[in-house]
Enzyme design. Structure first.
Site, PDB file in Angstrom:
ATOM      1  CB  SER A 146      -0.965   0.145   1.017  1.00  0.00           C
ATOM      2  OG  SER A 146      -1.537   1.200   1.470  1.00  0.00           O
TER       3      SER A 146
ATOM      4  CE1 TYR B 158      -4.534  -2.330   4.633  1.00  0.00           C
ATOM      5  CE2 TYR B 158      -3.711  -0.158   4.322  1.00  0.00           C
ATOM      6  CZ  TYR B 158      -3.921  -1.363   3.744  1.00  0.00           C
ATOM      7  OH  TYR B 158      -4.247  -1.401   2.460  1.00  0.00           O
TER       8      TYR B 158
END
Length: 257
Positions: free
Chosen positions: A139, A152
């Site tokens: 990400s 995350y």
């Protein structure tokens, strides 16, 4: 000889876009996700639209032991995986202590533990064959901390570091490992969630970026010009200032006290 790609989180978003892209290349597709009904439906859709052979395995990879169970079932079906796409992942948002520990454990198991186990299990086979590709979805959050989405961002930092290291280790065995770093993308990942901002790419863009990058010597790739600028900003600004920017954004969107 027909080649086979395995995609986790295959029933929607970036995962399904990968399934469609490789179906167009006439690969056999192994779809992995939680919903048996959804898997069956999309498996039939791929076969109907592209004439490819598909297989599906309903498995919740956020549960401990699920990754090894999946590997065993794929071996029992006598399937050989040429490309592994570790796409499945999710995030919890909000103040860290407001989140149930069980949900945090599931997030870490899916984003890190299952990804690592599947990579280990299939990579060993690829090494013996001197051939194979592993695509790990990291990400843009891999590059800096993300308050109110702290776990995350930390898991994706792991995915990026892990993937880049493996690319170096296994390049001599003819294996390609690539970390892909999307930003906000129009997928069900964000269903029911308030976004810090509205700019988003679509899954097909992420897949196109990935396939193009596989033809290069890149060890990781950031999808989209806007996300590349965001990465550059994170390198130019003092880390404390970048933390404030991401923190202010996350607090506005997700802080729940």
């Amino acid at each position: 000889m027909t080649r086979t790609v395995l995609v986790t989180g295959a029933t929607s978003g970036i995962g399904f876009a990968f399934c469609e892209a490789y179906s167009k290349k006439n690969y056999q597709i192994i779809l992995v996700a939680r919903s048996q009904e959804r898997l069956q439906s999309l498996s039939k859709q791929l076969t109907k639209n592209y004439g490819v052979q598909t297989f599906f395995f309903a498995k919740d990879l956020s549960k401990e032991g699920a990754a090894f169970e999946l590997f065993q079932e794929i071996k029992a079906a006598k399937l050989k995986v040429d490309i592994l796409i570790n796409n499945a992942g999710f995030s919890n948002t909000g103040l860290f202590t407001s989140l149930p520990l069980e949900k945090i454990q599931q997030e870490m198991t899916l984003n890190i533990v299952s990804l690592t186990k599947l990579t280990h299990l299939f990579l060993d086979e690829m090494k013996q064959q001197h051939s194979g590709t592993i695509i790990n979805l990291a990400s843009i959050a891999s590059f800096y901390p993300a308050p109110y989405e702290s776990v995350y961002a930390a898991t994706k930092a792991y995915v990026l570091s892990f993937s880049e290291a493996l690319q170096y280790e296994y390049q001599e065995f003819g294996i390609r490992v690539l970390a892909v770093c999307p930003g906000y993308t129009k997928t069900s990942f964000f269903d029911g969630r308030k976004l810090p901002y509205t700019r988003a790419r679509n899954p097909e863009m992420v897949v196109a970026t990935t396939l193009k990058s596989l033809k290069t010597k890149k060890i990781s790739v950031i999808d989209g010009f806007g996300n590349q600028l965001q990465f550059l900003l994170s390198r130019l600004l003092p880390r404390k200032l970048m933390l404030k920017l991401t923190g202010d954004s996350g607090k506005k969107a997700w802080a729940d006290g």
